[in-house]
Design an enzyme around this catalytic site. Structure first.
Site, PDB file in Angstrom:
ATOM      1  N   GLU A 101      12.304  -4.609  -8.484  1.00 58.36           N
ATOM      2  CA  GLU A 101      11.947  -3.433  -9.254  1.00 58.36           C
ATOM      3  C   GLU A 101      11.022  -3.877 -10.381  1.00 58.36           C
ATOM      4  O   GLU A 101      11.093  -5.012 -10.832  1.00 58.36           O
ATOM      5  CB  GLU A 101      13.187  -2.718  -9.804  1.00 58.36           C
ATOM      6  CG  GLU A 101      14.041  -3.525 -10.765  1.00 58.36           C
ATOM      7  CD  GLU A 101      15.146  -2.684 -11.384  1.00 58.36           C
ATOM      8  OE1 GLU A 101      14.824  -1.626 -11.967  1.00 58.36           O
ATOM      9  OE2 GLU A 101      16.313  -3.091 -11.267  1.00 58.36           O
ATOM     10  N   CYS A 127       8.337  -3.233  10.004  1.00 55.41           N
ATOM     11  CA  CYS A 127       6.987  -3.013  10.525  1.00 55.41           C
ATOM     12  C   CYS A 127       6.714  -1.560  10.909  1.00 55.41           C
ATOM     13  O   CYS A 127       5.612  -1.242  11.365  1.00 55.41           O
ATOM     14  CB  CYS A 127       6.734  -3.929  11.718  1.00 55.41           C
ATOM     15  SG  CYS A 127       6.706  -5.679  11.240  1.00 55.41           S
TER      16      CYS A 127
END
Length: 342
Positions: A101, A127
């Protein structure tokens, strides 16, 4: 039937990609672990000969995923000529992140100078992330929440590949570790961005017809990655991924009315030669209609499919009215297929 989303008011208004500048050959990587390969009886030339990957790319040292994504996003905005103030949302779909974060999306949002009203967040789904990001953005446009949205992705293989090379070069590396880690050496770097818009605001846009999705999460342990380490059951992942792709493709054929001959170009997440041959055969696709990226770029994660598509568009190999099929499988496992009319 898989979950499906259909759109009637959304177009792909722009594509952009940026190639990482440094070419790293497979021969170079294997030379650095040659003693381990010889000790374990592993033949040299596997990455090129079996995987079909001769090269992949690295960014400059210190380049962060947000830098790469912002490069692609900036190129996209310049190419399409839209002002950043008009963007209502930005979704970052990179597997690689600057930090846990804050989100990488908020960093890209800042670097692109997007307005404070523009939503921004990360979507992580291995992906498959970019197709998920497309679907989320399209849903916001279809509902009338926003007029324009950007999906970005910046991948950097340098850190995980270099960390893996160090482990494989260690005399303590055994056959199990080698097999579990070797697929990591197929990874490459690159960046891509897409602008999705309300149909009436982009006269030359390409209709995004919809997405079909399916999950097989019982296979979530087949490929697991950290920033410096990825372990893969390559054979198990291929088998399970193909089974999921077949089921998803079957549903997409029903939803979109596809046949091998009506698909003008298929953009598929690419891992290796064996993977592409297996997918092509399993789905009954025409090899001459699948542009390839992996031989010189490797597996560029969720950005790879869009990079391939963007390269084909830039080269003028797509004609108005072409039906484009997209297919991605992300470790987890999740799969999605989508259609865009060029």
């Amino acid at each position: 039937m898989a979950r499906s989303q259909r759109f009637s008011n959304v177009v792909v208004a722009g594509l952009a990609h940026v190639d990482a500048p440094h070419v790293i050959t497979s021969d170079d990587l294997e030379s650095r672990i040659s003693e381990t390969m010889a000790r374990l009886g592993m033949p040299s030339g596997t990455l090129t000969g079996l995987a079909g990957i001769a090269e992949r790319r690295y960014w400059d040292e210190g380049t962060k995923p947000s830098d790469a994504a912002a490069m692609a996003g900036g190129k996209l905005l310049a190419d399409v000529g839209i002002d950043s103030s008009e963007i209502g949302a930005l979704i970052n779909t990179s597997v690689d992140r600057d930090w846990l974060e804050p989100s990488t999306a908020c960093i890209v949002h800042h670097k692109l100078g997007l307005p404070p009203e523009a939503l921004n967040f990360d979507v992580g789904n291995a992906c498959l992330g970019f197709i998920n990001g497309m679907a989320l953005t399209a849903a916001m446009i279809e509902r009338g929440d926003i007029d324009h949205g950007i999906v970005v992705d910046g991948e950097s293989a340098r850190f995980v590949v270099e960390s893996t090379i160090a482990r494989l070069a260690d005399p303590a590396c055994d056959r199990d570790l080698f097999r579990a880690s070797y697929a990591t050496l197929t990874l490459g770097s690159g960046a891509a961005a897409m602008l999705l818009s309300r149909r009436d605001l982009a006269d030359d846009g390409h209709p995004f017809r919809g997405v079909v999705s399916r999950a097989a999460t019982e296979h979530h342990e087949l490929c697991q990655g950290q920033p410096d380490d990825m372990r893969t059951d390559a054979a198990g992942l291929l088998t399970a991924g193909l089974a999921l792709a077949r089921e998803t493709w079957r549903d997409a054929v029903e939803v979109f009315g596809w046949t091998a001959d009506t698909i003008d170009a298929a953009f598929i997440h690419q891992i290796s030669r064996a993977h592409m041959r297996s997918v092509t055969a399993a789905l009954g696709l025409r090899e001459d209609r699948i542009p390839l990226l992996y031989p010189c770029y490797g597996n560029v994660g969720p950005a790879g499919l869009i990079i391939t598509w963007s390269k084909e568009a830039d080269a003028g190999r797509l004609a108005p009215g072409d039906r484009l099929a997209l297919l991605g499988v992300g470790s987890g496992l999740n799969c999605a297929a989508a259609e865009v009319l060029w």
